[in-house]
Design an enzyme around this catalytic site. Structure first.
Site, mmCIF file in Angstrom:
data_model
loop_
_atom_site.group_PDB
_atom_site.id
_atom_site.type_symbol
_atom_site.label_atom_id
_atom_site.label_comp_id
_atom_site.label_asym_id
_atom_site.label_seq_id
_atom_site.Cartn_x
_atom_site.Cartn_y
_atom_site.Cartn_z
ATOM 1 C CG ASP A 215 64.003 42.492 34.075
ATOM 2 O OD1 ASP A 215 64.004 41.546 33.261
ATOM 3 O OD2 ASP A 215 64.814 42.575 35.013
ATOM 4 C CB ALA A 216 58.869 41.092 30.375
ATOM 5 C CE LYS A 217 65.711 38.511 33.987
ATOM 6 N NZ LYS A 217 64.970 39.502 34.786
ATOM 7 N NE ARG A 218 56.594 38.275 28.323
ATOM 8 C CZ ARG A 218 56.250 38.392 29.601
ATOM 9 N NH1 ARG A 218 57.069 38.014 30.545
ATOM 10 N NH2 ARG A 218 55.062 38.886 29.940
#
Ligand SMILES: O=c1ccn([C@@H]2O[C@H](COP(=O)(O)O)[C@@H](O)[C@H]2O)c(=O)[nH]1
Length: 281
Positions: A97-100
């Protein structure tokens, strides 16, 4: 020559074998304190290792929240690398979960960081933001297809603020969120048993019957537990698409640590509530 097995197929198998629950690894400073750990790299390492030990051999998905590791700089990232490897070795799929999200040329580098098999942070899937335009995600889509990994695209997020962007209506009369779901359905067309390009759709959002959630891909559903949604809400929120929902719980499980057995029991209680709710559909 056939390539690696696609993420969607691997996820479907894991969900069928282990149930759909995703447990989040979110080492909030407050949780480290509750667990009697210091807010430092050693505390981070102990926290993350404990969660992996408790549940990685039984849940379908683990979702480390990159922000809580990045907070500690390169040593935090090293802990994240180890946690990803340990979780995958124990049989869990890892959704980073890094929402790039960025312009395409930079997006390619983000994709390589998480979805290239040679990367130290190689994960089974990555959360991405489409709000620089869905097309900006193309390099990540291409690499995911090549490496047998997946994406979870922020479509309808669990937070109350998300609506001002995601419910906004475009010139063609469709909302932004619905447009993202449409892109994903196209990405997953013809894929069996499940496409690899999922949507993030909050379990907190109430009735979503005005949205077509039938994207032939997974729906990652955060919001259960600390954000107020419950497993019992899932059928009403997702309707028939509930079969493809991966309900995600972080603090709702993590607050039961630092004891491995207590964490495991908490995850099992959520898993059982989810089984019951989904079976009733
Ligand atoms: O719409 C979204 C997208 C991602 N998240 C992430 O999920 C967890 C939720 O944690 P809880 O403790 O279960 O509330 C967290 O990492 C968020 O960044 C989300 O909540 N909503």
């Amino acid at each position: 020559m056939s390539g690696p097995e696609p993420f969607g197929a691997r996820l479907r198998r894991a969900m069928d074998a282990r149930g759909p629950l995703c447990v989040g690894i979110d080492p909030h400073a407050a949780l480290l304190a509750e667990w009697g750990l210091n807010d430092d790299v050693a505390g981070l390492e102990r926290f993350s290792r404990t969660v992996v030990e408790a549940v990685a051999d039984r849940v379908a998905v683990l979702k480390p929240q990159s922000a809580f590791f990045e907070r500690f700089g390169s040593r935090g990232i090293a802990v994240l690398e180890t946690s990803v490897a340990q979780a995958r070795a124990a049989g869990a799929l890892v959704v980073m979960d890094a929402k790039r999200g960025d312009i395409g040329s930079t997006m390619a580098a983000y994709a390589e960081s998480f979805l290239h098999p040679d990367s130290p942070l190689f994960s089974d899937a990555l959360t991405v933001s489409p709000y620089l335009g869905y097309g900006s995600l193309s390099p990540a889509v291409a690499l995911a297809r090549e490496s047998g990994t997946g994406l979870f695209v922020l479509a309808l997020t669990s937070n109350p603020e998300g609506g001002e962007v995601q419910h906004a209506v475009r010139a063609d009369g469709r909302s932004v969120g619905a447009t993202m779901l449409g892109h994903l359905a196209a990405e997953n067309a013809e894929e069996t048993p499940l496409g690899s390009f999922g949507a993030v759709v909050g379990a907190t959002l109430g009735d979503l019957s005005s949205y077509d959630l039938d994207i032939n891909g997974p729906l990652l559903a955060p919001g259960i537990g600390a954000q107020g949604a419950t497993a019992a809400d899932l059928p009403a929120v997702f309707g028939p698409a509930v079969r493809n929902v991966v309900p995600s719980v972080s603090r709702g499980v993590l607050r039961h640590g630092a004891d491995v057995v207590a964490l495991r029991d908490a995850a099992e209680r959520f898993a059982e509530e989810i089984r019951t709710a989904v079976a009733a559909v």
